[in-house]
Write an enzyme that holds these catalytic residues in place. Structure first.
Site, short mmCIF file in Angstrom:
data_model
loop_
_atom_site.label_atom_id
_atom_site.label_comp_id
_atom_site.label_asym_id
_atom_site.label_seq_id
_atom_site.Cartn_x
_atom_site.Cartn_y
_atom_site.Cartn_z
N ASP A 128 0.86 -1.19 0.00
CA ASP A 128 0.00 0.00 0.00
C ASP A 128 0.89 1.24 0.00
O ASP A 128 2.12 1.11 -0.08
CB ASP A 128 -0.94 0.01 1.22
N PHE A 166 0.37 1.52 -6.83
CA PHE A 166 -0.02 0.39 -7.69
C PHE A 166 -0.35 0.81 -9.12
O PHE A 166 -0.58 -0.02 -9.98
CB PHE A 166 -1.14 -0.46 -7.11
N GLY A 182 4.38 1.64 -2.07
CA GLY A 182 4.54 2.14 -3.43
C GLY A 182 3.20 2.56 -4.00
O GLY A 182 2.22 2.75 -3.26
N HIS A 217 -13.04 -1.11 -7.25
CA HIS A 217 -14.24 -0.26 -7.38
C HIS A 217 -13.94 1.21 -7.13
O HIS A 217 -14.79 2.07 -7.40
CB HIS A 217 -15.36 -0.78 -6.46
#
Length: 288
Positions: free
Chosen positions: A151, A179, A177, A197
């Site tokens: 995360d 994503f 980091g 989502h």
């Protein structure tokens, strides 16, 4: 309470009329079973969710018409930046966000673990795994498994203590980091609960393609989300979809939309497993 006493009384009286609090003969108000969850010190507390809903969410929903008219994100209009960037700059709000996500989604963890067979996975990467409660639950159920929690840097720092208290820190590596740029490699499966989502199709595809590159041969991606069913039946997912519209700018999706998303990212959608709660496990297997 730093409120105007007659006005506070009128608010409490209205809440008591629908079962939140109860007025006694002497004018004092007491908790009801419905109101218990507003305490912060009880199992199943919704205190953090109530605080979050009353602050950032309330303001974003106030600009629902703006999102409907423009297709833009109401939260960004109000706060001048995306929600996750805002949280990174406001630690107190971020801590409440963590607690709120656990309170509203925490009940999904056990049904998720029971509904899917993780036994063939030796290394599981929880992408955007937040405070680490999900990966901790899976690791505790499958003692042979190694974990990866990934995360943003400020999120990972908050999560480390949770992994330690869950007794899985020795089996779970932590990486920080973005994503949208890359995710840690070497996992047999990437798990994402309520991550996809948050984003539109282009950004969701970017995340999934990064997972595709990082996964081992024959790896799989496990997306845990609400799936919108066709027809006019009542659906929590249809309401949650509006929250995604006004806050992060994402969307809830149908099974067909998930299939398209998987195909665009190099995965084959192999199954959608409905759990005993409002979420499903959408499995995709890496192609190529």
């Amino acid at each position: 309470t730093k409120t105007h006493q007659p006005s506070l009384y009128r608010l409490l009286r209205a809440l008591a009329s629908v079962g939140v609090f109860a007025e006694q003969a002497d004018g004092r108000f007491v908790l009801t079973p419905m109101a218990e969850c507003l305490r912060s010190d009880v199992p199943g507390s919704q205190w953090a969710m109530a605080v979050m809903m009353g602050e950032e969410h309330y303001q974003a929903w106030g600009k629902l018409l703006y999102s409907v008219q423009t297709g833009e994100i109401a939260f960004d209009k109000i706060f001048g930046k995306p929600i996750f960037e805002h949280l990174s700059e406001h630690p107190a709000s971020a801590a409440i966000f963590d607690l709120a996500m656990t309170s509203v989604h925490g009940s999904e963890t056990t049904p998720m673990v029971r509904s899917y067979d993780f036994s063939a996975i030796n290394t599981l990467a929880d992408i955007g795994g937040g405070n680490g409660t999900v990966i901790s639950a899976v690791l505790k159920t499958y003692p042979h498994m190694q974990g990866i929690l990934f995360d943003l840097p400020h999120v990972i720092e908050r999560a480390k203590a949770n992994l330690k208290s869950a007794g899985v820190a020795d089996r779970c590596q932590t990486f920080s980091g973005n994503f949208f740029e890359s995710v840690p490699s070497g996992a047999d499966a990437c798990l994402m609960r309520h991550i996809i989502h948050d984003w539109d199709d282009d950004k969701a595809t970017t995340i999934l393609r990064n997972c595709h590159r990082a996964l081992n041969v024959n790896g799989r991606v496990l997306i845990v989300e609400s799936v919108i069913a066709p027809g006019n039946e009542p659906s929590f997912a249809k309401l949650l979809d509006l929250t995604m519209m006004v806050l992060p700018g994402g969307k809830e999706r149908t099974a067909v939309e998930y299939q398209r998303l998987m195909e665009a990212s190099g995965f084959e959608l192999t199954q959608i497993i409905l759990t005993s709660c409002d979420v499903s496990i959408i499995e995709g297997r890496k192609i190529g």
